[in-house]
Design a protein around this motif. Structure first.
Motif, short mmCIF file in Angstrom:
data_model
loop_
_atom_site.label_atom_id
_atom_site.label_comp_id
_atom_site.label_asym_id
_atom_site.label_seq_id
_atom_site.Cartn_x
_atom_site.Cartn_y
_atom_site.Cartn_z
N ILE A 1 -2.63 -29.21 -30.03
CA ILE A 1 -1.84 -30.43 -29.99
C ILE A 1 -2.27 -31.31 -28.82
O ILE A 1 -2.46 -32.52 -28.97
CB ILE A 1 -0.33 -30.10 -29.85
CG1 ILE A 1 0.14 -29.34 -31.09
CG2 ILE A 1 0.48 -31.34 -29.63
CD1 ILE A 1 1.56 -28.82 -31.00
N LEU A 2 -2.42 -30.69 -27.67
CA LEU A 2 -2.79 -31.46 -26.48
C LEU A 2 -4.19 -32.08 -26.65
O LEU A 2 -4.45 -33.18 -26.18
CB LEU A 2 -2.76 -30.55 -25.25
CG LEU A 2 -1.38 -30.05 -24.86
CD1 LEU A 2 -1.46 -29.11 -23.67
CD2 LEU A 2 -0.45 -31.21 -24.53
N ALA A 3 -5.07 -31.34 -27.33
CA ALA A 3 -6.41 -31.87 -27.56
C ALA A 3 -6.35 -33.05 -28.52
O ALA A 3 -7.05 -34.06 -28.35
CB ALA A 3 -7.32 -30.77 -28.12
N ALA A 4 -5.51 -32.92 -29.54
CA ALA A 4 -5.38 -33.98 -30.53
C ALA A 4 -4.90 -35.28 -29.90
O ALA A 4 -5.25 -36.38 -30.33
CB ALA A 4 -4.43 -33.54 -31.65
N THR A 5 -4.07 -35.16 -28.88
CA THR A 5 -3.52 -36.35 -28.25
C THR A 5 -4.31 -36.76 -27.01
O THR A 5 -3.94 -37.69 -26.31
CB THR A 5 -2.05 -36.14 -27.86
OG1 THR A 5 -1.96 -34.93 -27.09
CG2 THR A 5 -1.19 -36.00 -29.08
N GLY A 6 -5.38 -36.01 -26.74
CA GLY A 6 -6.28 -36.44 -25.68
C GLY A 6 -5.89 -36.03 -24.27
O GLY A 6 -6.51 -36.48 -23.31
N LEU A 7 -4.90 -35.18 -24.13
CA LEU A 7 -4.52 -34.77 -22.79
C LEU A 7 -5.49 -33.72 -22.24
O LEU A 7 -5.65 -33.58 -21.03
CB LEU A 7 -3.09 -34.22 -22.77
CG LEU A 7 -2.02 -35.24 -23.12
CD1 LEU A 7 -0.63 -34.68 -22.86
CD2 LEU A 7 -2.23 -36.51 -22.31
#
Lengths: 156, 156
Positions: free
Chosen positions: A47-53
């Motif tokens: 999830i964090l990767a998908a949102t670029g964090l």
DNA sequence: ATATAAGAGGACCGGATAAGTCCTGATACT
DNA sequence: AGTATCAGGACTTATCCGGTCCTCTTATAT
């Protein structure tokens, strides 16, 4: 309760761990370091990767890396990434017809202001702030072991 | 999503209606005026009475009355009354043992600060503020019919 | 005194939603 | 080529909220 999901909690833990490790870290590695179950860590990282964090590196010797330093990462973004946009679900899935029947829906747009206030509050606190605070508290509890829910009782 | 319960939404509607009517109003009466189903209104009123936000009068010709003017009623109190104390459920029902296994739980007390920020934001907004805002918005929508979820999209 | 109107307080059922797990596929290093 | 790692989704389970109803108490009005 105004509660946020457990996933968000995990996300913060994971991000802090990523910052602590510094370099590239794998999902199992982070799970091991944080005691969060591995599948869950993987889920959070996706999830964090998908949102670029965080940025991901595939293949052997791959893993995850912080996209930004903690100091540049407001809590609001983490919450938004995991739980979706910050919104106090008011006036959802209510048929407009049911509302027009009334002389004037006393709720239209009421929560916008409140929502905005919360959003600003969350935007002003970075993960670095959160980490810093605990460092100060470490003195009064050697092995803190998450405060049960003293948090909740004293909240208001 | 950081969402608050629908009951809280109803509570605000009910309180505003109480303020509007002025005098003592019965649960069915408020239900009729607000289009909120009657049993739900009754439930909300009981909760609000239990926490002292409204005062109840039993018996024939009884009903409910605002305990305080809207201007003296911060949103935080309404939320706390209906949903319980404002808390971002972090670190709940996790056995301390599981945490001690780690070198140091990176989460202990972290959310306190965030929680506090939200609490303050909500304490600073009264129901009167919320009502006032809508009055200003009434211009751009004659029969507003609750904004669908524009609120959510624009939230962050 | 009795009938009636209204709140108090709980018990209950159903549905939505989050949590957690697993599986299959894509990608890049060795 | 082989292997380690992420990507993405589907699925199951459990929890919790929303909503309704029932019964008891209280106070007014006749």
């Amino acid at each position: 309760m105004l509660r946020l999901s457990k996933l968000t909690d995990y996300a913060v833990v994971v991000l802090v761990q990523l910052a602590r490790g510094g370099a590239v870290q794998t999902a199992p590695g982070i799970a091991c370091a944080t005691a969060v179950p591995e599948p869950t860590v993987a889920k959070v990282l996706k999830i964090l990767a998908a949102t670029g964090l965080v940025t991901s590196l595939r293949g052997a010797r791959g893993g995850y890396r912080l996209a930004r330093p903690l100091a540049a990462l407001p809590v609001a973004e983490v919450i938004a990434a995991v739980d979706g946009p910050i919104a106090l679900t008011a006036c959802v899935d209510v048929s407009p017809v049911a509302c027009e029947q009334q002389r004037s829906c006393p709720m239209s747009g009421r929560w916008l202001r409140v929502n905005e206030a919360i959003r600003e509050a969350l935007a002003g606190i970075t993960l670095a702030d959160m980490v810093g605070e605990t460092g100060a508290e470490a003195a009064r509890a050697a092995h803190p072991a998450r405060l049960p829910q003293m948090t909740i009782e004293e909240a208001l």
